[in-house]
Design a protein around this motif. Structure first.
Motif, PDB file in Angstrom:
ATOM      1  N   TYR A   1       8.024  51.617  25.180  1.00  0.00           N
ATOM      2  CA  TYR A   1       7.439  50.514  24.413  1.00  0.00           C
ATOM      3  C   TYR A   1       5.973  50.778  24.070  1.00  0.00           C
ATOM      4  O   TYR A   1       5.541  50.588  22.930  1.00  0.00           O
ATOM      5  N   ASN A   2       5.195  51.246  25.037  1.00  0.00           N
ATOM      6  CA  ASN A   2       3.769  51.494  24.777  1.00  0.00           C
ATOM      7  C   ASN A   2       3.558  52.623  23.777  1.00  0.00           C
ATOM      8  O   ASN A   2       2.656  52.555  22.931  1.00  0.00           O
TER       9      ASN A   2
ATOM     10  N   LYS B   1       5.485  53.412  21.296  1.00  0.00           N
ATOM     11  CA  LYS B   1       5.796  52.885  19.965  1.00  0.00           C
ATOM     12  C   LYS B   1       4.666  51.986  19.462  1.00  0.00           C
ATOM     13  O   LYS B   1       4.267  52.069  18.294  1.00  0.00           O
ATOM     14  N   LEU B   2       4.164  51.135  20.338  1.00  0.00           N
ATOM     15  CA  LEU B   2       3.066  50.250  19.938  1.00  0.00           C
ATOM     16  C   LEU B   2       1.818  51.053  19.593  1.00  0.00           C
ATOM     17  O   LEU B   2       1.146  50.778  18.583  1.00  0.00           O
ATOM     18  N   ASN B   3       1.492  52.043  20.402  1.00  0.00           N
ATOM     19  CA  ASN B   3       0.310  52.870  20.153  1.00  0.00           C
ATOM     20  C   ASN B   3       0.419  53.595  18.814  1.00  0.00           C
ATOM     21  O   ASN B   3      -0.570  53.725  18.078  1.00  0.00           O
ATOM     22  N   SER B   4       1.621  54.064  18.503  1.00  0.00           N
ATOM     23  CA  SER B   4       1.846  54.763  17.237  1.00  0.00           C
ATOM     24  C   SER B   4       1.600  53.838  16.051  1.00  0.00           C
ATOM     25  O   SER B   4       0.984  54.242  15.049  1.00  0.00           O
ATOM     26  N   ILE B   5       2.059  52.604  16.173  1.00  0.00           N
ATOM     27  CA  ILE B   5       1.856  51.624  15.104  1.00  0.00           C
ATOM     28  C   ILE B   5       0.373  51.300  14.964  1.00  0.00           C
ATOM     29  O   ILE B   5      -0.166  51.244  13.844  1.00  0.00           O
ATOM     30  N   ILE B   6      -0.294  51.066  16.077  1.00  0.00           N
ATOM     31  CA  ILE B   6      -1.722  50.728  16.054  1.00  0.00           C
ATOM     32  C   ILE B   6      -2.528  51.837  15.397  1.00  0.00           C
ATOM     33  O   ILE B   6      -3.410  51.580  14.559  1.00  0.00           O
ATOM     34  N   GLU B   7      -2.216  53.076  15.740  1.00  0.00           N
ATOM     35  CA  GLU B   7      -2.978  54.204  15.213  1.00  0.00           C
ATOM     36  C   GLU B   7      -2.660  54.470  13.740  1.00  0.00           C
ATOM     37  O   GLU B   7      -3.566  54.703  12.934  1.00  0.00           O
TER      38      GLU B   7
ATOM     39  N   SER C   1       7.856  45.394  31.501  1.00  0.00           N
ATOM     40  CA  SER C   1       7.701  43.996  31.932  1.00  0.00           C
ATOM     41  C   SER C   1       7.999  43.054  30.772  1.00  0.00           C
ATOM     42  O   SER C   1       8.967  42.304  30.803  1.00  0.00           O
ATOM     43  N   TYR C   2       7.191  43.137  29.725  1.00  0.00           N
ATOM     44  CA  TYR C   2       7.458  42.341  28.515  1.00  0.00           C
ATOM     45  C   TYR C   2       8.730  42.837  27.841  1.00  0.00           C
ATOM     46  O   TYR C   2       9.554  42.057  27.373  1.00  0.00           O
ATOM     47  N   ALA C   3       8.885  44.150  27.766  1.00  0.00           N
ATOM     48  CA  ALA C   3      10.060  44.778  27.152  1.00  0.00           C
ATOM     49  C   ALA C   3      10.666  45.765  28.135  1.00  0.00           C
ATOM     50  O   ALA C   3       9.962  46.438  28.880  1.00  0.00           O
ATOM     51  N   THR C   4      11.993  45.859  28.133  1.00  0.00           N
ATOM     52  CA  THR C   4      12.666  46.810  29.012  1.00  0.00           C
ATOM     53  C   THR C   4      12.567  48.236  28.488  1.00  0.00           C
ATOM     54  O   THR C   4      12.799  49.190  29.226  1.00  0.00           O
ATOM     55  N   ASP C   5      12.204  48.385  27.224  1.00  0.00           N
ATOM     56  CA  ASP C   5      12.091  49.695  26.587  1.00  0.00           C
ATOM     57  C   ASP C   5      11.039  50.533  27.315  1.00  0.00           C
ATOM     58  O   ASP C   5       9.863  50.187  27.363  1.00  0.00           O
ATOM     59  N   THR C   6      11.456  51.673  27.866  1.00  0.00           N
ATOM     60  CA  THR C   6      10.561  52.517  28.652  1.00  0.00           C
ATOM     61  C   THR C   6       9.529  53.253  27.787  1.00  0.00           C
ATOM     62  O   THR C   6       8.558  53.801  28.313  1.00  0.00           O
TER      63      THR C   6
ATOM     64  N   THR D   1      -0.946  47.969  26.115  1.00  0.00           N
ATOM     65  CA  THR D   1       0.430  48.317  25.758  1.00  0.00           C
ATOM     66  C   THR D   1       1.189  48.885  26.958  1.00  0.00           C
ATOM     67  O   THR D   1       2.395  48.655  27.106  1.00  0.00           O
ATOM     68  N   LEU D   2       0.480  49.611  27.819  1.00  0.00           N
ATOM     69  CA  LEU D   2       1.121  50.113  29.040  1.00  0.00           C
ATOM     70  C   LEU D   2       1.516  48.955  29.940  1.00  0.00           C
ATOM     71  O   LEU D   2       2.590  48.968  30.569  1.00  0.00           O
ATOM     72  N   CYS D   3       0.677  47.940  29.994  1.00  0.00           N
ATOM     73  CA  CYS D   3       0.955  46.756  30.799  1.00  0.00           C
ATOM     74  C   CYS D   3       2.263  46.084  30.371  1.00  0.00           C
ATOM     75  O   CYS D   3       3.012  45.566  31.205  1.00  0.00           O
TER      76      CYS D   3
END
Length: 226
Positions: free
Chosen positions: A165-166, A168-174, A158-163, A152-154
């Motif tokens: 982004y990781n 938010k993704l980590n929160s969803i995964i957890e 790069s994939y998203a301009t949202d600083t 998600t850090l990767c």
């Protein structure tokens, strides 16, 4: 890759079917299924109740774009307003073209192929993350990413301009316990690995509040500039 009108929900779909598509696509490309699922939750604005998913306008038929991927798919696209991050957490609106898919299956596979095949050098490699220097998202591949958090850090910046982004993704995964799907095949007994009822039945998507706050901040910026 944030669609402004994601609060317009247009279609219900099967959560179980979506997880199968995510598992197939991520396994074929040696990616984390948890990250793939979190991306589609965040990018499509999906809400889950039981086995039913309600999708936003871009994620629903006839567009089927679950990941907010821009450009064209086999010559097909749709133009929609979107918010972009300037790299400092400030959002601005543009209208851009997004890929239009024949079904959600192609959307999952296209996202997986993008993460596996997109050429370029990720600025986080080799300082923060491991990866090769010829593929932009190589730091999401299991052979390089030690965990979903590396992947998600990767994707952030790069994939998203949202600083964030990781984050938010980590929160969803957890919160949705999506790591249960990592390493699973689509032929496994889905009842064994299916997200627990108390998690799935959350009617409020974890990223929804973040999205509302983003829109409020954006609107405040617009008002200040007028």
């Amino acid at each position: 890759m944030c669609i402004r009108d994601r609060n317009v929900y247009a279609e219900e779909a099967s959560y179980k079917e979506f997880t199968k598509n995510a598992i197939n696509a991520s396994n074929e490309m040696d990616l984390y299924t948890s990250v793939m699922l979190a991306q589609y939750f965040l990018e499509s604005g999906a809400k889950v109740e039981g086995d039913s998913i309600t999708l936003s306008k871009l994620g629903a038929a006839p567009y089927h774009n679950l990941f907010g991927i821009k450009g064209e798919y086999e010559g097909q696209s749709v133009s929609m307003p979107t918010l972009e991050d300037d790299g400092n957490g400030n959002y601005y609106e543009i209208v851009d073209k997004f890929r239009k898919y024949p079904s959600h299956k192609e959307s999952f596979m296209d996202n997986a192929k993008l993460l596996k095949e997109q050429p370029g050098k990720n600025p986080r490699v080799p300082n923060e993350l491991k990866g090769d220097e010829t593929h932009l998202y190589s730091c999401t591949w299991k052979e390089y990413a030690k965990s979903y958090k590396d992947a998600t850090l990767c994707l952030t910046g790069s994939y998203a301009t949202d600083t964030s982004y990781n984050t938010k993704l980590n929160s969803i995964i957890e919160s949705r316990k999506l790591t249960e799907f990592d390493g699973q095949s689509s032929t496994d007994d889905s009842d064994k690995k299916e997200t627990t009822n108390d998690t799935v039945e959350q009617s409020k998507f974890v990223g929804e509040d973040a999205w509302k706050n983003k829109m409020i901040n954006f609107q405040n910026q617009v008002y200040k500039s007028t």
